[in-house]
Design a protein around this motif. Structure first.
Motif: not given
Length: 457
Positions: A80-91
Motif C-alpha cells: 500500500a506504500a507509494y515509493p519514489t523512483g529511487a525506492d523503485w530502482a533500489e528495492q
C-alpha cells in the motif's frame, strides 16, 4: 523461434518493463539478453528518483519478476506504500536485474538493429534471417551480436519533446539551454534549489510532470520570497484541467492535480492559457521571454522548465519494417486506442502481442515506447504487454491471446484535440470527469503523463 536457433531474445533497456520481459522469457525457458546503456538497472528511473510515484507498490511489481526474486531472499515492499523512483530502482529493479545475473549487460548502447544480411529493402529470405544488433560500449568499443527476436523496452526518457508548440524546438531554445530544463526539479538538492529560489520560472506543460513541478515550486515559494511560477498551457483551464481529484481511482494522482490547482489558487503560480510558444528570447537584462505564435509575450523569466511530454527514439530501428501510426509513432493497431485526440480520459483496453506486432516479424516495441507520443502509460500495462509477447515467442499462442488486466480509471480528461478550444468544456455524462466506474477485468477482444519514465506511474 529461439529453441530452434539457440539465439537469445534481445531486450533493449533494463528498466521496469525490460526487466519484466526478461523475467517472463526466463520463466518460459527462453534465453534472454538485456542490454542497458546505463551503468546500472533502471538508469532512467534513477534520474527522477526524487519523484514519488502515484501508484502503490502493488501496482509496480510484475508477477513473474516476483517469482524470480523469491528464492533470493528479497523482501516484498508494503503493497500500500507509494515509493519514489529511487525506492523503485533500489528495492525492486536492481534486485531483479541482479537475480537475472549475466542476462543483463550494462554500459552497452544499441546503435542499430537489422535483419542479418538484409537491409529494409530486401524481401528474399528476410523472415528466415536472425537479427543483427550493433552495440557500442562505454569505452567506445563496438560489437555486433545476433538475436532471434527483439523486444525494445528502451522507453522515451532520453527524448523529451521541445518547448515549441509545433513539435520543433522554439527559436532560441537551443541558444538558451543554460536556463532550460526538461525534468521535474529536485528541490532537495541545494544546487537545484538555489537555481529556482526567489526566481520567476515558467513551467510549460499540462500533465502529471507539470503538476509535480508546480506543486514543488509552490512549496518552495512558501519559504523563499520572490519565487513564482508562470504555468504555460496551450489550452484553457476547464473543470478537468487538474485531473480527476477525489474521483481518481489512483488517489495520489488525484491529489497531485489538486496540489497544482492550489498552487494557482494560492497565488504561487499564474496560469497563462492558450499560449503556443514559438520563441524563447533573452532580453538585454539577461532574463528570458517566451513568445507565442500570436505575438503575445511573457517577460522577466529566470528559468524555463519544459514538460511537454516525451517521444520515442526510432533512429536505431531504421532498417526494420515497423508499422507505426503517423501521428503518435505507436504501433498502428495500438494507436487508435491511446490517441489523445480521441481518448481524452486515457482509457485503453488491455492489449498484448496482437497490438504490438509489426510487419517485421519478431520485433515488438513495449512499455512507454509502445505508446509513442501518447502520455497515458502505466507500469501494469507494460507488464501485461511483455507477458503476452513472451508467451507468443515461446509458441504459447493461447496464452498470448489471453490478455487480462484490471486497471483504475484515470480520472483525467481533456485530450490534445481540445487545445484549439480554450473555453471548451468536457462532456461529463458517462465520461471520465464524472465519478469513474469501478475497475473491471477485461478479456482481450492503461493512463496523465503517467509514463513510468516520468515518475508518474
Amino acid at each position: 523461434m529461439t529453441s530452434a536457433t539457440g539465439l537469445p531474445v534481445l531486450v533493449i533497456g533494463a528498466g521496469p518493463i525490460g526487466l519484466a520481459a526478461a523475467a517472463h522469457l526466463t520463466r518460459r525457458g527462453l534465453p534472454a539478453l538485456v542490454l542497458e546503456a546505463g551503468p546500472a538497472a533502471a538508469a532512467a528511473v534513477r534520474e527522477w528518483g526524487h519523484v514519488r510515484l502515484f501508484s502503490t507498490w502493488a501496482e509496480l511489481l510484475d508477477p513473474a519478476a516476483e517469482k524470480l526474486l523469491a528464492p533470493t531472499g528479497w523482501t516484498r515492499p508494503d503493497a500500500a506504500a507509494y515509493p519514489t523512483g529511487a525506492d523503485w530502482a533500489e528495492q525492486y529493479l536492481q534486485p531483479l536485474a541482479d537475480a537475472l545475473g549475466p542476462r543483463v549487460r550494462y554500459n552497452t548502447r544499441v546503435t542499430g538493429v537489422a535483419r542479418s544480411g538484409r537491409d529494409r529493402v530486401v524481401d528474399s529470405g528476410r523472415d528466415e534471417q536472425p537479427f543483427t544488433v550493433h552495440l557500442t560500449h562505454a569505452d567506445g568499443h563496438e560489437e555486433r551480436i545476433t538475436a532471434a527476436a527483439v523486444i525494445d523496452a528502451s522507453g522515451t526518457w532520453n527524448t523529451p519533446s521541445p518547448a515549441g508548440a509545433d513539435g520543433l524546438p522554439a527559436l532560441g531554445e537551443h541558444a538558451n539551454t543554460a536556463h532550460l530544463s526538461y525534468r521535474v526539479p529536485d528541490l532537495d538538492d541545494p544546487q537545484v534549489r538555489a537555481r529556482y529560489a526567489g526566481r520567476r520560472t515558467a513551467v510549460i506543460g499540462s500533465g502529471a510532470s507539470a503538476f509535480t513541478a508546480l506543486a514543488a515550486l509552490a512549496d518552495l515559494a512558501k519559504t523563499e520570497p520572490g519565487t513564482h511560477t508562470v504555468w504555460v498551457l496551450r489550452r484553457g483551464i476547464t473543470g478537468s484541467t487538474f485531473g480527476g481529484g477525489t474521483a481518481d481511482q489512483l488517489p495520489a494522482r488525484g491529489a497531485l492535480g489538486q496540489a497544482a490547482k492550489a498552487a494557482v489558487e494560492n497565488g504561487h503560480a499564474t496560469a497563462l492559457t492558450g499560449f503556443r510558444t514559438t520563441a524563447i528570447k533573452k532580453n538585454t537584462d539577461g532574463r528570458l521571454a517566451l513568445v507565442a505564435e500570436d505575438g503575445t509575450r511573457t517577460e522577466d523569466l529566470d528559468e524555463v522548465i519544459v514538460l511537454t511530454g516525451l517521444r520515442p527514439d526510432l533512429s536505431f530501428l531504421g532498417e526494420l519494417r515497423l508499422g507505426l501510426d503517423e501521428r503518435l509513432q505507436a504501433p498502428t493497431a495500438l494507436a487508435p486506442l491511446i490517441d489523445p485526440n480521441q481518448h481524452s480520459c486515457g482509457t485503453v483496453y488491455p492489449h498484448g502481442v496482437n497490438e504490438l506486432s509489426h510487419p517485421e516479424q519478431g520485433v515488438h516495441l513495449v512499455g512507454a515506447k509502445s505508446y509513442g507520443r501518447a502520455p497515458t502509460f502505466l507500469a501494469l500495462t507494460g507488464y501485461e504487454q511483455v507477458r503476452s509477447v513472451a508467451a507468443h515467442l515461446a509458441g504459447d499462442h493461447d496464452d498470448a491471446q489471453r490478455v487480462e488486466l484490471t486497471l483504475p480509471e484515470t480520472g483525467v480528461c481533456g485530450g490534445a484535440g481540445l487545445f484549439d478550444q480554450p473555453d471548451a468544456q468536457q462532456d461529463t455524462e458517462g465520461g471520465c470527469c464524472a465519478t469513474p466506474a469501478a475497475p473491471q477485468l477485461i478479456s482481450l477482444g492503461t493512463a496523465p503523463q503517467s509514463s513510468c519514465s516520468t515518475g508518474a506511474c
